[in-house]
Design an enzyme around this catalytic site. Structure first.
Site, PDB file in Angstrom:
ATOM      1  N   GLU A  67       0.857  -1.194   0.000  1.00 51.43           N
ATOM      2  CA  GLU A  67       0.000   0.000   0.000  1.00 51.43           C
ATOM      3  C   GLU A  67       0.886   1.235   0.000  1.00 51.43           C
ATOM      4  OE1 GLU A  67      -3.386   0.885  -0.161  1.00 51.43           O
ATOM      5  OE2 GLU A  67      -2.515   2.876   0.036  1.00 51.43           O
ATOM      6  N   ASP A  94       5.274   1.944  -3.281  1.00 50.30           N
ATOM      7  CA  ASP A  94       4.554   2.084  -4.545  1.00 50.30           C
ATOM      8  C   ASP A  94       4.619   0.757  -5.309  1.00 50.30           C
ATOM      9  OD1 ASP A  94       3.662   2.757  -7.099  1.00 50.30           O
ATOM     10  OD2 ASP A  94       4.599   4.747  -7.026  1.00 50.30           O
ATOM     11  N   ASP A 116      -7.574   2.366  -8.014  1.00 48.96           N
ATOM     12  CA  ASP A 116      -8.024   3.712  -8.400  1.00 48.96           C
ATOM     13  C   ASP A 116      -8.184   3.759  -9.925  1.00 48.96           C
ATOM     14  OD1 ASP A 116      -7.921   4.613  -5.758  1.00 48.96           O
ATOM     15  OD2 ASP A 116      -5.769   5.006  -5.918  1.00 48.96           O
ATOM     16  N   LYS A 120      -9.053   9.969 -16.329  1.00 43.76           N
ATOM     17  CA  LYS A 120      -8.548  10.857 -17.388  1.00 43.76           C
ATOM     18  C   LYS A 120      -7.451  10.148 -18.186  1.00 43.76           C
ATOM     19  CE  LYS A 120      -9.696  15.201 -15.263  1.00 43.76           C
ATOM     20  NZ  LYS A 120      -9.362  15.957 -14.078  1.00 43.76           N
ATOM     21  N   ASP A 152     -15.534  -2.297  -9.342  1.00 46.31           N
ATOM     22  CA  ASP A 152     -16.929  -1.921  -9.629  1.00 46.31           C
ATOM     23  C   ASP A 152     -16.945  -0.909 -10.765  1.00 46.31           C
ATOM     24  OD1 ASP A 152     -15.686   0.136  -8.221  1.00 46.31           O
ATOM     25  OD2 ASP A 152     -17.573   0.869  -7.379  1.00 46.31           O
ATOM     26  N   THR A 190     -13.700  -6.944  -0.099  1.00 45.20           N
ATOM     27  CA  THR A 190     -12.836  -5.872   0.377  1.00 45.20           C
ATOM     28  C   THR A 190     -13.726  -4.795   1.010  1.00 45.20           C
ATOM     29  OG1 THR A 190     -12.904  -4.384  -1.519  1.00 45.20           O
ATOM     30  CG2 THR A 190     -11.457  -6.295  -1.714  1.00 45.20           C
ATOM     31  N   GLU A 191     -13.096  -3.809   1.627  1.00 45.81           N
ATOM     32  CA  GLU A 191     -13.867  -2.701   2.210  1.00 45.81           C
ATOM     33  C   GLU A 191     -14.662  -1.962   1.121  1.00 45.81           C
ATOM     34  OE1 GLU A 191     -10.691  -3.246   3.265  1.00 45.81           O
ATOM     35  OE2 GLU A 191     -10.700  -3.152   5.457  1.00 45.81           O
TER      36      GLU A 191
HETATM   37  N1  SAM Z   1      -8.177  -2.677  -2.222  1.00 48.47           N
HETATM   38  C1  SAM Z   1      -8.875  -1.886  -1.223  1.00 48.47           C
HETATM   39  C2  SAM Z   1     -10.353  -2.174  -1.254  1.00 48.47           C
HETATM   40  O1  SAM Z   1     -10.820  -2.772  -2.227  1.00 48.47           O
HETATM   41  O2  SAM Z   1     -11.043  -1.839  -0.278  1.00 48.47           O
HETATM   42  C3  SAM Z   1      -8.599  -0.381  -1.422  1.00 48.47           C
HETATM   43  C4  SAM Z   1      -9.131   0.217  -2.693  1.00 48.47           C
HETATM   44  S1  SAM Z   1      -8.705   1.965  -2.877  1.00 48.47           S
HETATM   45  C5  SAM Z   1      -9.830   2.520  -4.075  1.00 48.47           C
HETATM   46  C6  SAM Z   1      -7.181   1.879  -3.775  1.00 48.47           C
HETATM   47  C7  SAM Z   1      -5.968   1.769  -2.891  1.00 48.47           C
HETATM   48  O3  SAM Z   1      -4.827   1.550  -3.699  1.00 48.47           O
HETATM   49  C8  SAM Z   1      -5.700   3.033  -2.068  1.00 48.47           C
HETATM   50  O4  SAM Z   1      -5.529   2.683  -0.708  1.00 48.47           O
HETATM   51  C9  SAM Z   1      -4.415   3.583  -2.674  1.00 48.47           C
HETATM   52  O5  SAM Z   1      -3.609   4.263  -1.753  1.00 48.47           O
HETATM   53  C10 SAM Z   1      -3.753   2.327  -3.193  1.00 48.47           C
HETATM   54  N2  SAM Z   1      -2.812   2.547  -4.313  1.00 48.47           N
HETATM   55  C11 SAM Z   1      -3.026   3.331  -5.395  1.00 48.47           C
HETATM   56  N3  SAM Z   1      -1.962   3.310  -6.209  1.00 48.47           N
HETATM   57  C12 SAM Z   1      -1.046   2.491  -5.618  1.00 48.47           C
HETATM   58  C13 SAM Z   1       0.264   2.085  -5.965  1.00 48.47           C
HETATM   59  N4  SAM Z   1       0.846   2.529  -7.075  1.00 48.47           N
HETATM   60  N5  SAM Z   1       0.914   1.242  -5.133  1.00 48.47           N
HETATM   61  C14 SAM Z   1       0.334   0.816  -3.991  1.00 48.47           C
HETATM   62  N6  SAM Z   1      -0.910   1.168  -3.605  1.00 48.47           N
HETATM   63  C15 SAM Z   1      -1.590   1.999  -4.412  1.00 48.47           C
END
Ligand code: SAM
Length: 211
Positions: A67, A94, A116, A120, A152, A190-191
């Site tokens: 994360e 990352d 995420d 864009k 989703d 997941t959450e």
């Molecule tokens: N997987 C979880 C869930 O389904 O509840 C969290 C979904 S949340 C929309 C996306 C997560 O991915 C965020 O906590 C974000 O910080 C993390 N994230 C985004 N880009 C990332 C990256 N390059 N490396 C690691 N984590 C990343």
């Protein structure tokens, strides 16, 4: 998530379960677990529910939750510390650096859950299923390994089908409505999934690299 003032201290105090200098652990991840066994990694693990439940259900597999955000991973760690397990570790980093952290062929399965969407076009490179990320996953995944992806977001799902198909990868499973499919019986939510599935379908795919 807002900055959490307790996160830094909490992470430092639980360094047996969380890594903040992952490049120093290259080739040594199995030393952090009780047993040397297959390794599954979730990228973008969020608050940790999915990876914690997986680790509880599969003691025969080692898990790592990656994360990017400190305050988010600290929340996952706090949940995990209610009942720590010997087969789960968290890594603050990352996911773009996966190939600098893991050896070639080291990982059996990569989970990407509700990544995420970066809708864009100019941000497409940040999507966790963009070709650059896929290239890194291919390096660290074992030859028999695969990627499991849930979302989703229909646009991100369509994009992922295309980028994986072009890579090329082969699809072993595709669902346009996971919660209405028989596979949902063994689905670990997941959450985000819990929160957003009432609004519409959850898409899922499992795919492997062709060579
Ligand atoms: N997987 C979880 C869930 O389904 O509840 C969290 C979904 S949340 C929309 C996306 C997560 O991915 C965020 O906590 C974000 O910080 C993390 N994230 C985004 N880009 C990332 C990256 N390059 N490396 C690691 N984590 C990343």
């Amino acid at each position: 998530m807002r900055n959490k003032p307790w996160a830094d201290g909490y992470i430092k105090a639980h360094s047996d379960y969380i890594v903040t200098d992952p490049k120093n652990w290259l080739g040594k991840w199995q030393d952090r677990f009780e047993k040397k066994q297959p390794l599954n990694v979730e990228v973008g693990t969020g608050k940790g529910q999915f990876i914690i439940r997986n680790a509880q259900e599969h003691p025969e597999i080692n898990y790592i939750g990656v994360e990017l955000q400190k305050s988010v991973i600290a929340t996952a760690l706090r949940k995990f510390m209610e009942a720590p397990l010997p087969n789960l570790q968290f890594v603050l980093t990352d996911g773009a650096d996966l190939d600098e952290i893991f050896l070639a062929d080291e990982i059996q399965k990569i989970f990407l859950n509700f990544s995420d969407p970066w809708p864009k076009k100019r941000h497409a490179k940040r999507r966790l299923t963009s070709p650059n990320f896929l290239k890194n996953y291919q390096k660290v995944l074992a030859p028999q390994g695969d990627i499991e992806f849930k979302t989703d977001n229909r646009g991100l799902f369509e994009y992922t089908l295309v980028t994986m198909n072009h890579f090329p990868m082969t699809f072993d499973y595709v669902s346009l409505d996971l919660h209405q499919s028989p596979e949902n019986e063994t689905n670990i939510e997941t959450e985000y999934e819990e929160k957003f599935s009432p609004n519409g379908p959850i898409y899922k795919l499992i795919a492997h690299f062709n060579s």
